[in-house]
Design a protein around this motif. Sequence first.
Motif, PDB file in Angstrom:
ATOM      1  N   TYR A  64       0.842  -1.080  -0.071  1.00  0.00           N
ATOM      2  CA  TYR A  64       0.096  -0.193   0.029  1.00  0.00           C
ATOM      3  C   TYR A  64       0.747   1.470  -0.025  1.00  0.00           C
ATOM      4  N   MET A  65       1.772   1.289   0.660  1.00  0.00           N
ATOM      5  CA  MET A  65       2.784   2.408   0.934  1.00  0.00           C
ATOM      6  C   MET A  65       3.499   2.671  -0.527  1.00  0.00           C
ATOM      7  N   GLN A  66       3.806   1.351  -1.109  1.00  0.00           N
ATOM      8  CA  GLN A  66       4.639   1.446  -2.688  1.00  0.00           C
ATOM      9  C   GLN A  66       3.638   1.890  -3.476  1.00  0.00           C
ATOM     10  N   GLU A  67       2.255   1.725  -3.553  1.00  0.00           N
ATOM     11  CA  GLU A  67       1.476   2.137  -4.582  1.00  0.00           C
ATOM     12  C   GLU A  67       0.771   3.748  -4.213  1.00  0.00           C
ATOM     13  N   ALA A  68       0.895   3.859  -2.851  1.00  0.00           N
ATOM     14  CA  ALA A  68       0.597   5.429  -2.677  1.00  0.00           C
ATOM     15  C   ALA A  68       1.915   6.327  -3.213  1.00  0.00           C
ATOM     16  N   ALA A  69       3.111   5.674  -3.121  1.00  0.00           N
ATOM     17  CA  ALA A  69       4.428   6.588  -3.427  1.00  0.00           C
ATOM     18  C   ALA A  69       4.348   6.640  -5.070  1.00  0.00           C
TER      19      ALA A  69
END
Length: 184
Positions: free
Chosen positions: A125-130
């Motif tokens: 989820y962090m990766q996709e937000a970034a």
Amino acid sequence: MTTSQRPLAGKVAAITGGGAGNGRASAVRLGREGARIFISDINAPSLEDALAELKSGGIEAAGGVFDASEAGDARRFFGAVVSRYGRLDVFVNNAGGLRAQPFLEVTEQTWDWTMDLNLKGAFFYMQEAAKVMIDQAHEPPGRSDPHPNPPPERGRGSSASPPLLTGRGSDASLLTEIRRERRG
């Protein structure tokens, strides 16, 4: 409330686990500060209750049922945020859970569920937000807020392995590495 009292006016905040607890409280707080809210929760009734509370408080809010332990749902979640609001400014990676068991009784199923939700899911989820935020920073002026310092290209940065850091380190170590990669 004046614009100066609503510092997030015009911003979009996405929150996982927004149906209850800290996620719901974060959605209310960010919404009161002016952000448009998009929440997820795996529990549809909790999600609907939270959305009703937000909307009754005059907060623009939407959301959907997404599984925070699934990498594919991370892509779908942020696709839904951008489809609904056109951008992402704030991400609260709140979803998580535990199944309390004594050390000698923890099963492989409990271990996998806990790691998938609290580590794997949080990472993806962090990766996709970034990815969304980096892509926004490169949009032509007028399509999004201008970014005074464009971020480095994706794929550049450390040769360290984020999965290894997650496995051996703490969330703090992982965030330190992400910040370092981000600076190039």
